[in-house]
Design a protein around this motif. Structure first.
Motif, PDB file in Angstrom:
ATOM      1  N   UNK A  55      -0.258  -3.928 -35.027  1.00  0.00           N
ATOM      2  CA  UNK A  55      -1.253  -3.706 -36.320  1.00  0.00           C
ATOM      3  C   UNK A  55      -1.769  -2.408 -36.348  1.00  0.00           C
ATOM      4  N   UNK A  56      -1.632  -1.727 -37.509  1.00  0.00           N
ATOM      5  CA  UNK A  56      -1.924  -0.289 -37.742  1.00  0.00           C
ATOM      6  C   UNK A  56      -2.912  -0.215 -38.454  1.00  0.00           C
ATOM      7  N   UNK A  57      -4.313   0.156 -38.373  1.00  0.00           N
ATOM      8  CA  UNK A  57      -5.385   0.493 -39.201  1.00  0.00           C
ATOM      9  C   UNK A  57      -5.154   1.410 -39.793  1.00  0.00           C
ATOM     10  N   UNK A  58      -5.561   1.699 -41.263  1.00  0.00           N
ATOM     11  CA  UNK A  58      -5.474   2.744 -42.063  1.00  0.00           C
ATOM     12  C   UNK A  58      -7.073   3.007 -42.329  1.00  0.00           C
ATOM     13  N   UNK A  59      -7.721   4.094 -41.912  1.00  0.00           N
ATOM     14  CA  UNK A  59      -9.083   4.343 -42.206  1.00  0.00           C
ATOM     15  C   UNK A  59      -9.214   5.571 -43.081  1.00  0.00           C
ATOM     16  N   UNK A  60     -10.556   5.437 -43.706  1.00  0.00           N
ATOM     17  CA  UNK A  60     -10.883   6.625 -44.488  1.00  0.00           C
ATOM     18  C   UNK A  60     -12.008   6.373 -45.412  1.00  0.00           C
ATOM     19  N   UNK A 208      -2.214 -12.080 -34.926  1.00  0.00           N
ATOM     20  CA  UNK A 208      -1.591 -12.007 -33.626  1.00  0.00           C
ATOM     21  C   UNK A 208      -0.353 -12.642 -33.459  1.00  0.00           C
ATOM     22  N   UNK A 209      -0.293 -13.931 -34.191  1.00  0.00           N
ATOM     23  CA  UNK A 209       1.045 -14.586 -33.859  1.00  0.00           C
ATOM     24  C   UNK A 209       2.234 -13.705 -34.905  1.00  0.00           C
ATOM     25  N   UNK A 210       1.654 -13.312 -36.022  1.00  0.00           N
ATOM     26  CA  UNK A 210       2.605 -12.528 -36.801  1.00  0.00           C
ATOM     27  C   UNK A 210       3.121 -11.334 -36.204  1.00  0.00           C
ATOM     28  N   UNK A 211       2.114 -10.650 -35.141  1.00  0.00           N
ATOM     29  CA  UNK A 211       2.554  -9.682 -34.534  1.00  0.00           C
ATOM     30  C   UNK A 211       3.519  -9.736 -33.280  1.00  0.00           C
ATOM     31  N   UNK A 212       3.416 -11.145 -32.908  1.00  0.00           N
ATOM     32  CA  UNK A 212       4.300 -11.496 -31.706  1.00  0.00           C
ATOM     33  C   UNK A 212       5.739 -11.708 -32.458  1.00  0.00           C
TER      34      UNK A 212
END
Length: 517
Positions: A55-60, A208-212
């Protein structure tokens, strides 16, 4: 872009099945992407690298370029330059369908479901299973929806019309629709903005399930607590430029804010002491049949009165009734010591009230009009009309000065508001009501969808207005905001007031106890 190798959906499907191209470390790679709009460089050679199963958060801040890049990845915008690789293979996306066929799905902040259609019809539109004679097989479509919902733990009737669902359930349908494409990359833009804490936890279980399963998820949020709970990595954009990428475990909240805004924000809730004056609004036994009942409270000049409660507690409904949107069934409203029948918003406005609504898209912005036209909507019949003529120059200057005060990011005031980010749209709406010089200001979720830097500015503005004697009702789903900004807090549960707490005695535990009685 001309040097990119364009591949067909069939080739991409083969790549997806066989795994990444040998030597490719990332699921998605974005390099040197630039995008200009008239008068604005939205993206200035930015980059983003997404690993499989993360999971890659994009902040700004609002206007940093996050949404622009995501719309490019979703095939909505075309970049001026830059390269894109999915599983190590160069891609170029021509439209949203192209993005979906290449394994990229986006869940937008502003929901795009069709209200008159059923849940199943929304999820499988364009992909409906067909029976004999090419007729849509609704039974099979509902079965597929049931199977998808079971996988995701969602309890929604596939045959119900979307228009009958709550905003939170519509969000879940959007998420299920994106998952139904079995995409490799899922983009989630503020997915928890309308969810309760329980629903957020449910969403995080899905993520989390999609990440797995090896999916890559790009997660856009302004909520710091979500970043640390769900994200593995994050990238920061500022003013259309790439700043940095870090592991979430290696930085603090303060580090992120510093990268986002390019400066220190030492006080997120700059609540300044204000002289609390006389009662300006007194509500007694206010009732709207079937929605809320027997609501009573007083509001004083210079006071920030917070409204807290879970989704469905009736907070927004009370505010709408006070402002005359939905007149009360019974009870009384007194303004400055005189009882008043608030039969419409125009009556409320005539007596010095202003109301920033919760849903900027549905009940706030005129999306096809420009910024100045949106900002001036509430004042055209007041100070800026003389002898039947609008004082255009005076009005333009007032709107521009207010927009500059709130740091609305736009090339000029004639920019259509639909082209602004959600946070900047919110700022324009705040401009609209501040231009009326209200004596009583009702703010329903004033910082929803606004970045951390702008939040501090809005909070400072609210505090300054209170210091000038404006009486403020502030409704918020964010507990730190309610606790940090309020002089007193009214707590509601299922349409009734369960307690009113002074600032000194209020804490999260007490509020949650009252909100869940």
């Amino acid at each position: 872009m001309s040097a990119e190798r364009i591949i067909s959906p069939q080739t991409m499907e083969a790549v997806r099945r066989s795994g990444a191209v040998p030597g490719s470390k990332y699921l998605l790679e974005v390099e040197d992407v630039r995008k200009e709009f008239p008068g604005v460089v939205a993206l200035d050679n930015v980059q983003l690298k997404l690993k499989r199963g993360t999971v890659h958060a994009l902040m700004g801040e609002n206007g940093a370029g996050k949404s622009t890049l995501m719309k490019i990845l979703a095939g909505i915008y075309t970049p001026d330059s830059g390269s894109f690789k999915l599983r190590g293979v160069d891609i170029r996306l021509k439209n949203p369908l192209d993005a979906l066929q290449n394994g990229i799905a986006m869940i937008h902040q502003e929901l795009n479901l069709m209200a008159p259609m059923t849940v199943s019809e929304n999820i499988w539109i364009g992909r409906e299973p067909l029976g004999r004679f090419g007729i849509v097989d609704h039974a099979e479509m509902n079965r597929r929806t049931d199977a998808l919902f079971e996988r995701l733990g969602i309890e929604i009737d596939p045959e119900i019309k979307v228009g009958k669902l709550s905003v939170a359930n519509r969000q879940m349908v959007e998420i299920a629709k994106a998952v139904s494409f079995d995409s490799d990359v899922l983009i989630m833009d503020e997915p928890t903005s309308a969810l309760t804490e329980r629903e957020v936890n449910h969403l995080f279980r899905i993520i989390r399930s999609l990440r797995e399963e090896g999916k890559g998820i790009i997660y856009i949020t302004h909520k710091m607590n979500e970043l640390f709970e769900i994200a593995d990595e994050f990238s920061v954009f500022r003013d259309g430029k790439y700043v940095a990428t870090c592991n979430s475990s290696e930085v603090t909240r303060e580090d992120i804010i510093r990268m986002m805004v390019g400066r220190e924000i030492t006080q997120m809730f700059p609540k300044e002491p204000a002289q609390i004056g006389d009662v300006v609004l007194s509500v007694k036994g206010l009732t709207l049949t079937g929605v809320f009942r027997d609501v009573s409270f007083d509001l004083r000049a210079g006071e920030i009165l917070g409204f807290a409660g879970l989704v469905g507690s009736g907070r927004s409904n009370v505010a709408e009734t006070i402002f005359g949107v939905t007149p009360a069934s019974s009870g009384t409203i007194e303004l400055f010591g005189k009882q008043l029948t608030v039969s419409s918003p125009s009556v409320a406005m005539a007596h010095g009230m202003a109301f920033l609504t919760e849903d900027r898209k549905e009940t706030g912005c005129f999306l096809l009009l420009d910024i100045q036209e949106n900002a001036q909507m509430a004042v055209l019949q007041k100070r800026y009309v003389q002898l039947g003529f609008v004082q255009q120059e005076k009005l333009r200057k007032a709107a521009t000065d207010m927009a500059n005060r709130l740091r609305v990011r736009t090339p000029d005031m004639r920019e259509p508001i639909i082209n602004l980010s959600g946070g900047n749209q919110q700022k324009v709406l705040i401009c609209r009501w501040l231009m009326t010089n209200p004596k009583i200001l009702i703010l329903d979720e004033p910082t929803r969808g606004i970045d951390v830097g702008a939040k501090a500015e809005i909070h400072r503005l609210i505090s300054q207005l209170a210091g000038q004697g404006v009486a403020i009702i502030m409704i918020s789903s964010e507990m730190p905001e309610v606790l940090g900004m309020s002089d007193r807090i009214v707590v509601l549960h299922e349409g009734r007031v369960t307690g009113i707490l002074d600032r000194a005695e209020a804490d999260q535990v007490k509020i949650m106890e009252l909100a869940s009685r």
